[in-house]
Design an enzyme around this catalytic site. Structure first.
Site, PDB file in Angstrom:
ATOM      1  N   ASP A 169      -0.982   7.813  -6.209  1.00 33.47           N
ATOM      2  CA  ASP A 169      -1.354   6.669  -5.373  1.00 33.47           C
ATOM      3  C   ASP A 169      -1.602   5.429  -6.211  1.00 33.47           C
ATOM      4  OD1 ASP A 169      -2.187   5.067  -3.227  1.00 33.47           O
ATOM      5  OD2 ASP A 169      -4.287   5.517  -3.690  1.00 33.47           O
ATOM      6  N   ASP A 210       0.847  -1.188   0.000  1.00 35.92           N
ATOM      7  CA  ASP A 210       0.000   0.000   0.000  1.00 35.92           C
ATOM      8  C   ASP A 210       0.883   1.237   0.000  1.00 35.92           C
ATOM      9  OD1 ASP A 210      -1.682   2.124   0.363  1.00 35.92           O
ATOM     10  OD2 ASP A 210      -3.145   0.918   1.452  1.00 35.92           O
TER      11      ASP A 210
END
Ligand SMILES: *[C@@H]1O[C@H](CO)[C@@H](O)[C@H](O)[C@H]1NC(C)=O
Ligand SMILES: *[C@@H]1O[C@H](CO)[C@@H](O)[C@H](O)[C@H]1NC(C)=O
Ligand SMILES: *[C@@H]1O[C@H](CO)[C@@H](O)[C@H](O)[C@H]1NC(C)=O
Ligand SMILES: *[C@@H]1O[C@H](CO)[C@@H](O)[C@H](O)[C@H]1NC(C)=O
Length: 425
Positions: free
Chosen positions: A300, A108
């Protein structure tokens, strides 16, 4: 009968070959020490998913993305290090504990915390649960501590469908060829897992103090890059490169911004977007970086489809539609609202190029990063979408579909983010 038998043997051999190929092709470190990344729906992980890349993206972009964006754009200042963004699209293999055990971990890139699940942590001789007095404990939003020497516990929800309990702990973690002897993480002691829960754990590559990047700063100097595989590649394999060695020396870069409102995230300065040769007129506030509200643009890889705040998205989409001028009009599909038929006399010309203008760096998106094609019929969609409007803050996200087959380099001490085309798969 003989035919059926040989067909059976053929099928058996084919599946064995596939398994053998997978075993030798999957999660193999590169010669330069890169860590291999695979997409969760690659043939290296969910072997039997049978879902087409298009359906997969449609599904992720309508389920995972809105949830993730609501967290990325949360108006609550996220000062804590224990910041789980609830989706892991890419997996890597790491070795954990003594003796070392292999784990497949979700990556992540915008979260700080890492958590790991083992059936029995006591079987690792180097495992150590940590007390409330440990520096990272308060960052992990612990359950109330009865004394500084009591263990640091916490309960977390994950991905909207799972929850888990964990104790703050440290143990050795081996990434590529490097051992991090006292890596701090949440050791999962109990979970109630839904489909989104990565069973063996998550590594957080955000920039807060508890992240892998911060915990390995003395080894890797807070520099890393990744290359995300193309959505159409069979093994969906890319790479993660930790540390300054072997990073592309002449990669073009844009300043990395730190937003005190969301210090875990990698902000960049998106100034405008072009469609073809037209620089789209976007209300200035749409892209403005605001340390007070957290507004701006983040890079992201845990979000699937690049999102723009509503006024910016509308302007970009309208210009794109105008230039494509699809004779049969446009339809919506999942998160996409600009899909058009590519059949017959419909649009045959190449769609206009979408270019993201960052401070000092233009990213002209190749067709594979800008368009998505239905696997069921001749339909092309502009692979961009609007950010959810039900959140307070304005955050634009440059997401994984737009990053596939690019190397993205994050250099924290140099305050820069690099982008370069690379065939990752
Ligand atoms: C966990 O591992 C320890 C050390 O190897 C062993 O003594 C213990 O019995 C194991 N517990 C379980 C529940 O397997
Ligand atoms: C934490 O989670 C565990 C397991 O679900 C539960 O038994 C416990 O009551 C929870 N504690 C708090 C304070 O929520
Ligand atoms: C768009 O297509 C229509 C026919 O479908 C045509 O009449 C019109 O001139 C086209 N507009 C542009 C800007 O190409
Ligand atoms: C973003 O880039 C523009 C154009 O170069 C510049 O004027 C502005 O100050 C930059 N904003 C930040 C926060 O760096």
């Amino acid at each position: 009968m003989a035919f059926l038998l040989s067909l059976y043997i053929l099928l058996l051999c084919t599946s064995l070959n596939a398994a053998a190929a997978a075993a030798t092709t999957c999660f193999v470190p590169s010669k330069t020490g890169d860590i291999t990344l695979h997409h969760i729906n690659s043939n290296c992980y969910r072997f039997s998913s049978g879902i087409t890349p298009f359906d997969n993206i449609l599904q992720l972009s309508t389920t995972v993305d809105p949830f993730r964006l609501s967290l990325l754009a949360s108006s609550v200042p996220i000062a804590s290090g224990f910041h789980i963004l609830n989706s892991a699209i890419y997996l890597l293999r790491a070795n954990f504990g003594s003796p070392a055990q292999p784990l497949l971990l979700g990556l992540d890139p915008s979260a700080d915390a890492s958590f790991l699940t083992l059936s029995n942590f006591s079987s690792s001789s180097s495992f150590q649960a940590l007390p409330c007095s440990f520096t990272l404990c308060p960052l992990f939003k612990p359950l109330p501590c009865s004394s500084p020497s009591s263990l640091c516990f916490y309960n977390q929800s994950y991905g909207g469908d799972s929850s888990f309990s964990a104790v703050l702990a440290q143990d050795s973690l081996v990434l590529a060829a490097d051992t991090i002897p006292t890596f701090a993480f949440g050791a999962v002691t109990y979970f109630d897992a839904g489909p989104s829960f990565p069973k063996q754990g998550i590594l957080g590559l955000g920039r807060g103090p508890a992240s892998v990047v911060s915990q390995t700063a003395s080894v890797y100097h807070s520099i890393f890059s990744y290359c995300l595989p193309g959505y159409n590649s069979y093994y969906f394999s890319g790479s993660l490169r930790l540390g300054p060695l072997h990073q592309p020396p002449r990669i073009r870069t844009t300043p990395l911004l730190l937003n005190p409102h969301r210090p875990s995230l990698y902000y960049v300065n998106l100034t405008s977007v072009s469609v073809g040769r037209v620089r789209v007129a976007v209300p200035p506030a749409s892209f403005a970086f605001d340390p007070q509200s957290g507004a701006g643009t983040v890079v992201d890889a845990g979000t699937v489809i690049t999102r723009f705040v509503a006024p910016a998205y509308a302007a970009i989409r309208d210009e794109f539609r105008k230039q494509v001028n699809a004779s049969a009009g446009y339809e919506s599909l999942g998160a996409f609202d600009t899909c058009y038929s590519t059949a017959g006399d419909g649009v045959t010309a190449a769609p206009p190029t979408v270019t993201l203008h960052l401070d000092g760096l233009d990213i002209a998106l190749p067709a594979e990063n800008a368009m998505i094609h239905s696997s069921a019929r001749p339909l092309a969609c502009l692979a961009l979408a609007v950010a959810p409007t039900n959140v307070n803050a304005v955050v634009n996200v440059i997401a994984s579909y737009q990053q596939q087959n690019h190397r993205v380099m994050i250099d924290i001490p140099g305050s820069r983010v690099g982008f370069a085309r690379e065939n990752c798969s």
